[in-house]
Design a protein around this motif. Structure first.
Motif, PDB file in Angstrom:
ATOM      1  N   LEU A 134     -16.514  38.577 -46.834  1.00  0.00           N
ATOM      2  CA  LEU A 134     -17.246  37.541 -46.098  1.00  0.00           C
ATOM      3  C   LEU A 134     -16.312  36.492 -45.496  1.00  0.00           C
ATOM      4  N   LYS A 135     -15.034  36.557 -45.844  1.00  0.00           N
ATOM      5  CA  LYS A 135     -14.086  35.542 -45.377  1.00  0.00           C
ATOM      6  C   LYS A 135     -13.876  35.586 -43.866  1.00  0.00           C
ATOM      7  N   GLY A 136     -14.155  36.732 -43.255  1.00  0.00           N
ATOM      8  CA  GLY A 136     -13.965  36.849 -41.817  1.00  0.00           C
ATOM      9  C   GLY A 136     -15.204  36.541 -41.004  1.00  0.00           C
ATOM     10  N   LEU A 137     -16.197  35.897 -41.641  1.00  0.00           N
ATOM     11  CA  LEU A 137     -17.439  35.543 -40.946  1.00  0.00           C
ATOM     12  C   LEU A 137     -17.421  34.037 -40.667  1.00  0.00           C
ATOM     13  N   PRO A 138     -16.952  33.621 -39.519  1.00  0.00           N
ATOM     14  CA  PRO A 138     -16.753  32.199 -39.220  1.00  0.00           C
ATOM     15  C   PRO A 138     -18.026  31.368 -39.167  1.00  0.00           C
ATOM     16  N   ARG A 139     -19.166  31.997 -38.930  1.00  0.00           N
ATOM     17  CA  ARG A 139     -20.413  31.248 -38.794  1.00  0.00           C
ATOM     18  C   ARG A 139     -21.262  31.212 -40.061  1.00  0.00           C
ATOM     19  N   LEU A 140     -20.809  31.845 -41.118  1.00  0.00           N
ATOM     20  CA  LEU A 140     -21.593  31.894 -42.355  1.00  0.00           C
ATOM     21  C   LEU A 140     -21.725  30.493 -42.957  1.00  0.00           C
ATOM     22  N   ARG A 141     -22.953  30.028 -43.100  1.00  0.00           N
ATOM     23  CA  ARG A 141     -23.205  28.698 -43.628  1.00  0.00           C
ATOM     24  C   ARG A 141     -24.106  28.702 -44.872  1.00  0.00           C
ATOM     25  N   LEU A 174     -23.096  36.448 -38.274  1.00  0.00           N
ATOM     26  CA  LEU A 174     -23.940  36.141 -39.437  1.00  0.00           C
ATOM     27  C   LEU A 174     -23.781  34.693 -39.892  1.00  0.00           C
ATOM     28  N   SER A 175     -24.914  34.014 -40.048  1.00  0.00           N
ATOM     29  CA  SER A 175     -24.888  32.613 -40.500  1.00  0.00           C
ATOM     30  C   SER A 175     -25.607  32.434 -41.838  1.00  0.00           C
ATOM     31  N   GLU A 176     -26.540  33.328 -42.158  1.00  0.00           N
ATOM     32  CA  GLU A 176     -27.287  33.203 -43.412  1.00  0.00           C
ATOM     33  C   GLU A 176     -27.407  34.574 -44.076  1.00  0.00           C
ATOM     34  N   LEU A 177     -27.009  34.624 -45.363  1.00  0.00           N
ATOM     35  CA  LEU A 177     -27.003  35.875 -46.112  1.00  0.00           C
ATOM     36  C   LEU A 177     -27.653  35.648 -47.472  1.00  0.00           C
ATOM     37  N   TYR A 178     -28.740  36.371 -47.732  1.00  0.00           N
ATOM     38  CA  TYR A 178     -29.504  36.215 -48.966  1.00  0.00           C
ATOM     39  C   TYR A 178     -29.355  37.482 -49.805  1.00  0.00           C
ATOM     40  N   LEU A 179     -28.730  37.345 -50.987  1.00  0.00           N
ATOM     41  CA  LEU A 179     -28.403  38.496 -51.828  1.00  0.00           C
ATOM     42  C   LEU A 179     -28.824  38.315 -53.286  1.00  0.00           C
ATOM     43  N   ARG A 180     -29.746  37.424 -53.543  1.00  0.00           N
ATOM     44  CA  ARG A 180     -30.164  37.166 -54.924  1.00  0.00           C
ATOM     45  C   ARG A 180     -30.672  38.449 -55.595  1.00  0.00           C
ATOM     46  N   LYS A 181     -30.319  38.613 -56.869  1.00  0.00           N
ATOM     47  CA  LYS A 181     -30.768  39.764 -57.659  1.00  0.00           C
ATOM     48  C   LYS A 181     -30.372  41.105 -57.045  1.00  0.00           C
ATOM     49  N   ASN A 182     -29.067  41.344 -57.044  1.00  0.00           N
ATOM     50  CA  ASN A 182     -28.557  42.638 -56.638  1.00  0.00           C
ATOM     51  C   ASN A 182     -27.580  43.129 -57.705  1.00  0.00           C
ATOM     52  N   ARG A 183     -26.613  43.966 -57.319  1.00  0.00           N
ATOM     53  CA  ARG A 183     -25.662  44.520 -58.285  1.00  0.00           C
ATOM     54  C   ARG A 183     -24.226  44.234 -57.877  1.00  0.00           C
ATOM     55  N   ILE A 184     -23.985  43.081 -57.256  1.00  0.00           N
ATOM     56  CA  ILE A 184     -22.632  42.739 -56.844  1.00  0.00           C
ATOM     57  C   ILE A 184     -21.775  42.583 -58.108  1.00  0.00           C
ATOM     58  N   GLN A 186     -16.517  26.980 -45.888  1.00  0.00           N
ATOM     59  CA  GLN A 186     -17.369  26.587 -44.756  1.00  0.00           C
ATOM     60  C   GLN A 186     -18.853  26.572 -45.103  1.00  0.00           C
ATOM     61  N   LEU A 187     -19.210  27.052 -46.302  1.00  0.00           N
ATOM     62  CA  LEU A 187     -20.623  27.095 -46.687  1.00  0.00           C
ATOM     63  C   LEU A 187     -21.232  25.698 -46.744  1.00  0.00           C
ATOM     64  N   GLN A 188     -22.467  25.595 -46.282  1.00  0.00           N
ATOM     65  CA  GLN A 188     -23.209  24.332 -46.354  1.00  0.00           C
ATOM     66  C   GLN A 188     -24.272  24.384 -47.454  1.00  0.00           C
ATOM     67  N   LYS A 189     -24.645  25.595 -47.845  1.00  0.00           N
ATOM     68  CA  LYS A 189     -25.626  25.748 -48.922  1.00  0.00           C
ATOM     69  C   LYS A 189     -25.299  27.010 -49.715  1.00  0.00           C
ATOM     70  N   LEU A 190     -25.227  26.866 -51.037  1.00  0.00           N
ATOM     71  CA  LEU A 190     -24.963  27.997 -51.931  1.00  0.00           C
ATOM     72  C   LEU A 190     -26.055  28.065 -52.983  1.00  0.00           C
ATOM     73  N   ASP A 191     -26.707  29.206 -53.081  1.00  0.00           N
ATOM     74  CA  ASP A 191     -27.790  29.413 -54.049  1.00  0.00           C
ATOM     75  C   ASP A 191     -28.861  28.332 -53.931  1.00  0.00           C
ATOM     76  N   ASN A 192     -29.250  28.052 -52.707  1.00  0.00           N
ATOM     77  CA  ASN A 192     -30.318  27.098 -52.416  1.00  0.00           C
ATOM     78  C   ASN A 192     -29.969  25.660 -52.822  1.00  0.00           C
ATOM     79  N   GLN A 193     -28.696  25.373 -52.957  1.00  0.00           N
ATOM     80  CA  GLN A 193     -28.246  24.021 -53.302  1.00  0.00           C
ATOM     81  C   GLN A 193     -27.180  23.585 -52.301  1.00  0.00           C
ATOM     82  N   ALA A 194     -27.385  22.413 -51.723  1.00  0.00           N
ATOM     83  CA  ALA A 194     -26.464  21.915 -50.701  1.00  0.00           C
ATOM     84  C   ALA A 194     -25.048  21.756 -51.252  1.00  0.00           C
ATOM     85  N   VAL A 195     -24.082  22.062 -50.425  1.00  0.00           N
ATOM     86  CA  VAL A 195     -22.671  21.936 -50.806  1.00  0.00           C
ATOM     87  C   VAL A 195     -22.151  20.590 -50.319  1.00  0.00           C
ATOM     88  N   THR A 196     -21.452  19.875 -51.186  1.00  0.00           N
ATOM     89  CA  THR A 196     -20.903  18.571 -50.815  1.00  0.00           C
ATOM     90  C   THR A 196     -19.405  18.692 -50.513  1.00  0.00           C
TER      91      THR A 196
END
Length: 231
Positions: free
Chosen positions: A83-90, A64-74, A117-127
């Protein structure tokens, strides 16, 4: 609603679960995604606008590299442990969940500390600067406790409009086909359940109504004052 094998294969246009790479289940009223454990090849999944409360099933999707979960019940950021064991999640979109809390900065720092390792969180680039700050300003998360799992938070109610659907699917890489889009938008445009405009009174209410015609009514207004209605 449970995500089933039939639903997955139909939406992914695949013949076997292990071959599914991309899946779009936006606004499907899902609560159970346990079948994700059977999709080891999954790379991109859109689960936004559902009622999902656990991310444990996703922990088996090692590609898994991309996971979209907006508006749920987390319920808690402790779910990020899965999610820590997903090496390709970006890419992760987790906004508008109960776990986001009331402090956006602390939320973002905690997510990035847990998943640097995330490159984008909530549609905003990570620096790189954010990732460095997250080590000091973010909170350390641990595995969800039994209390966190419990019965989960109260179910959130969202109005699923065609505009909202269009916005989400534009941002998510799994855009719907024309036929699916028309169908989904028709289903997501909520229509109020038809009700009688004037529901029938019970016998007691009817008797009370007749009595009220013989007595002047008293209306309560702001400030607790009352005024007698003249007949």
């Amino acid at each position: 609603m449970k995500l089933t094998r039939k639903m997955v294969l139909s939406r992914a246009k695949a013949s076997e679960l292990h071959s599914v790479r991309k899946l779009n289940c936006w606004g499907s009223r899902l609560t159970d995604i346990s079948i994700c454990r059977e999709m080891p090849s999954l790379e991109v999944i859109t689960l936004s606008v559902n009622s999902i409360s656990s991310l444990e099933p996703v922990s088996c999707c090692r590609q898994l590299s991309e996971l979209y979960l907006r508006k749920n019940r987390i319920p808690s950021l402790a779910e990020l442990v899965h999610l820590k064991g997903l090496p390709r999640l970006r890419v992760l979109w987790l906004a508008e969940n109960p776990c986001c809390g009331t402090c956006p900065h602390l939320y973002r720092m905690t997510v990035l500390r847990t998943l640097p390792q995330l490159q984008k969180l909530d549609n905003q680039a990570v620096t790189e600067e954010e990732v460095s700050r997250a080590l000091m300003e973010g909170e350390e998360v641990t595995a969800p406790s039994r209390e966190d799992l419990g019965n989960g938070p109260p179910e959130l109610s969202y109005t699923l409009s065609a505009v909202d659907a269009a916005t989400e699917t534009t941002q998510d890489p799994l855009s719907l086909g024309e036929g699916e889009a028309s169908s989904d938008q028709g289903q997501l445009g909520l229509k109020p359940t038809s009700r009688d405009r004037f529901p029938p009174f019970s016998q007691r209410e009817a008797a009370s109504s007749r009595t009220s015609r013989e007595e002047p009514k008293v209306c309560t207004v702001a400030g607790g004052r009352s005024a007698q209605r003249l007949r």
